[in-house]
Design an enzyme around this catalytic site. Structure first.
Site, PDB file in Angstrom:
ATOM      1  N   ARG A 142       0.747  -0.829   0.168  1.00 41.35           N
ATOM      2  CA  ARG A 142       0.201   0.008  -0.048  1.00 41.35           C
ATOM      3  C   ARG A 142       1.567   1.060  -0.080  1.00 41.35           C
ATOM      4  O   ARG A 142       1.867   1.078   0.749  1.00 41.35           O
ATOM      5  CB  ARG A 142      -1.167   0.322   1.552  1.00 41.35           C
ATOM      6  CG  ARG A 142      -1.980  -0.904   1.593  1.00 41.35           C
ATOM      7  CD  ARG A 142      -2.501  -0.629   2.290  1.00 41.35           C
ATOM      8  NE  ARG A 142      -2.051  -1.011   3.457  1.00 41.35           N
ATOM      9  CZ  ARG A 142      -2.347   0.568   4.546  1.00 41.35           C
ATOM     10  NH1 ARG A 142      -2.983   1.214   4.139  1.00 41.35           N
ATOM     11  NH2 ARG A 142      -1.646   0.085   6.196  1.00 41.35           N
ATOM     12  N   THR A 143       0.377   2.416  -0.712  1.00 45.36           N
ATOM     13  CA  THR A 143       1.240   3.841  -0.446  1.00 45.36           C
ATOM     14  C   THR A 143       0.751   4.103   0.865  1.00 45.36           C
ATOM     15  O   THR A 143      -0.151   4.249   1.197  1.00 45.36           O
ATOM     16  CB  THR A 143       0.095   4.639  -1.371  1.00 45.36           C
ATOM     17  OG1 THR A 143       0.823   4.261  -2.438  1.00 45.36           O
ATOM     18  CG2 THR A 143       1.371   5.715  -1.841  1.00 45.36           C
ATOM     19  N   LEU A 144       1.943   4.765   1.523  1.00 43.74           N
ATOM     20  CA  LEU A 144       2.067   4.914   3.006  1.00 43.74           C
ATOM     21  C   LEU A 144       2.270   6.679   2.989  1.00 43.74           C
ATOM     22  O   LEU A 144       1.888   7.799   2.822  1.00 43.74           O
ATOM     23  CB  LEU A 144       2.141   4.587   3.825  1.00 43.74           C
ATOM     24  CG  LEU A 144       2.337   3.048   3.788  1.00 43.74           C
ATOM     25  CD1 LEU A 144       3.307   2.226   4.627  1.00 43.74           C
ATOM     26  CD2 LEU A 144       1.111   2.626   4.597  1.00 43.74           C
ATOM     27  N   ASN A 164      -5.016   2.848  -0.229  1.00 43.81           N
ATOM     28  CA  ASN A 164      -4.315   2.307  -1.307  1.00 43.81           C
ATOM     29  C   ASN A 164      -4.183   3.349  -2.285  1.00 43.81           C
ATOM     30  O   ASN A 164      -4.004   3.213  -3.884  1.00 43.81           O
ATOM     31  CB  ASN A 164      -4.023   1.397  -2.071  1.00 43.81           C
ATOM     32  CG  ASN A 164      -2.719   0.851  -2.990  1.00 43.81           C
ATOM     33  OD1 ASN A 164      -1.663   1.638  -2.394  1.00 43.81           O
ATOM     34  ND2 ASN A 164      -3.017  -0.202  -3.231  1.00 43.81           N
TER      35      ASN A 164
END
Lengths: 273, 242
Positions: free
Chosen positions: B19-21, B123
């Site tokens: 996931r994009t954090l 995400n």
């Protein structure tokens, strides 16, 4: 067409290169009651003959609104037609949700045709037994398409399908060159004349036919019975004999028997599936 | 490999590599406005790596199909991913070969669906997008954020642009700006970004889209003036420890 040893399976070719099951499916379309469509540059009109099986029952629905800018008239196995209409409605709604824009009718008919083609190439399926006249608007104007069970589709200026459609087609062939510039009302009038041809002698009244219109600035809708009856009355008074090459004897006999306003549907019932 | 987390644990553990954090290489503001013949858009060519102004030739505006222009701020790799989605979308649109084509409104709504659905899966594509275009004489200008907020307006901006440029545009934008006036107005906004946004770099591009098509001009720099007396002694009016 007679039975032969190559017609059991849709996936069996005949030695002459034909798929008989597909051709039989197209026969089913010819057995259904007539549906006609015609278009001008800005409007498309769909019409159909709507006969109930008996006095006690209601008419079968043969014209469906698919979206504000698309409608369809069917002939043949109406159950198959209903299922395909639901598919078309789904496609339109999904496209609109993603793109906030109406699905171009040209793309919808290709999707429909591809769906029909699948059924001609799977041994566990059968072809859809219904022909669809798809009327719609897109950026490039008004369109009328015919989708058949074989998975082919064609664009038309005017067309008729179902039983006794040849009479309607003959009338439309005479008129089609003028259709592109017709006004909306003239287009509806032509549709009613074409339906009358398909009735072949029976009195045309709004209880046995359905008419729907879609056009620039006019979302697809089915005209209500009163409006249709008024239009019928208008042109029957004005120019009754200009169009049809009617069969006079049979017509006279039946017109005498059937007065207007009667909700009974008489005699000649085509094989409405 | 590390312990496999079950795929449907949403927030789960932060060691989830899928996931994009946080964003890593980012672009700063994009600003755009409608003018007489279409849309004008401006963005600098900077790609920051945190506080480092690392990349100085990043094209943050790209043409989409025949009718649209997309500008992006935020994570550059996510912008490149979006360009791949749109490339596929336009390709399939062209393959129909039927005289219909997706206009800016359709592309904008498609992007909104993509951004919103990614946000719902925790995400996101870490971008704020500006989508402008002209089709059949109709000008269109809209924006979508990383959480799926979308709207249309006569002038839009992303990130700091909302705070620095929009007020200027609200005062000075009007219908039927000429090309020269539109560019002047955009340059005024870009000046303010340069002076006030620390992630701005002095190398910008102006892009225009009209019924005829897209033109993305060559990059150039703005003249700046640093001799304002207020810059000489910045803490004069607010002496203190911070």
């Amino acid at each position: 067409m007679f039975r032969n040893q190559y017609d059991t399976d849709v996936t069996t070719w005949s030695p002459a290169g034909r798929l008989f099951q597909v051709e039989y499916a197209m026969e089913a379309v010819k057995q259904g009651s007539a549906a006609i469509g015609l278009r001008s540059k800005t409007h498309v009109v769909l019409g159909c003959v709507n006969k109930a099986n008996s006095e006690l029952s209601s008419h079968q629905k043969k014209i469906f609104k698919v979206d504000d800018h698309i409608g369809v008239a069917i002939a043949g196995l109406t159950a198959d037609g209903r299922v395909l209409s639901r598919y078309m409605r789904n496609e339109c709604i999904n496209y609109n949700f993603t793109y906030e824009s109406p699905l171009p009718v040209g793309r919808l008919v290709v999707q429909l045709a591809d769906k029909a083609q699948v059924c001609t190439q799977r041994s566990w399926k059968r072809p859809y037994g219904v022909g669809l006249l798809v009327a719609g608007l897109d950026e490039s104007g008004a369109h009328l398409y015919y989708n058949c069970p074989s998975g082919n589709y064609f664009e038309y200026q005017a067309f008729a399908i179902g039983s006794r459609s040849q009479a309607a087609k003959t009338y439309l062939e005479r008129r089609f060159e003028n259709l592109a510039d017709s006004s909306r009302d003239d287009l509806v009038k032509d549709a009613l004349m074409a339906i009358r041809e398909a009735l072949q002698g029976e009195t045309l009244k709004s209880s046995i036919c359905t008419v729907a219109v879609v056009g620039v600035g006019e979302p697809f809708h089915i005209l209500d019975q009163e409006t249709v009856q008024q239009m019928i009355n208008a042109f029957e008074i004005v120019g009754e004999q200009e169009g049809p090459a009617a069969e006079p004897d049979a017509a006279a006999g039946q017109e005498a028997a059937a007065e207007q306003g009667g909700s009974t549907d008489e005699g000649v019932a085509p094989m409405d599936i | 490999m590390a312990l496999k987390q079950p795929e449907n644990s949403l927030l789960g553990s932060e060691s989830d590599p899928h996931r994009t954090l946080y964003p890593y290489v980012t672009g700063t503001s994009v600003v755009a406005l409608k003018y007489k013949d279409g849309i004008l858009m401006a963005a600098d060519m900077g790609g920051s790596y945190g506080s480092t102004l690392r990349y100085k030739s990043v094209e943050r505006m790209k043409p989409i199909g025949k009718h649209s222009l997309l500008g992006a701020s935020g994570e550059i790799s996510d912008f490149q991913e979006i360009l791949r989605y749109l490339d596929e979308l336009i390709l399939y649109d062209n393959m129909w070969d039927d005289g219909n084509s997706l206009g800016p409104k359709e592309v904008h709504n498609y992007l909104t669906r993509v951004m919103y659905n990614r946000r719902n899966k925790f995400n996101p594509l870490w971008n704020s997008l500006v989508l402008g275009g002209v089709k059949n004489g109709n000008k269109y200008l809209g924006t979508v954020s990383m959480i799926g907020v979308n709207f249309e307006d006569n002038h839009v901006a992303t990130g700091f642009g909302n705070h620095l440029a929009r007020p200027i545009l609200r005062q000075e934008w009007h219908e039927n700006l000429s090309f020269e006036d539109g560019v002047k107005l955009l340059e005024k906004c870009m000046h303010v970004f340069l002076y006030r946004d620390r992630s701005a770099v002095n190398k910008l591009q102006i892009a225009k889209i009209t019924e005829e098509g897209v033109t993305i001009h060559q990059p150039y720099s703005l003249k700046t003036y640093w001799e304002f007396s207020a810059f000489k002694n910045p803490a004069q009016g607010a002496i203190g420890s911070w």
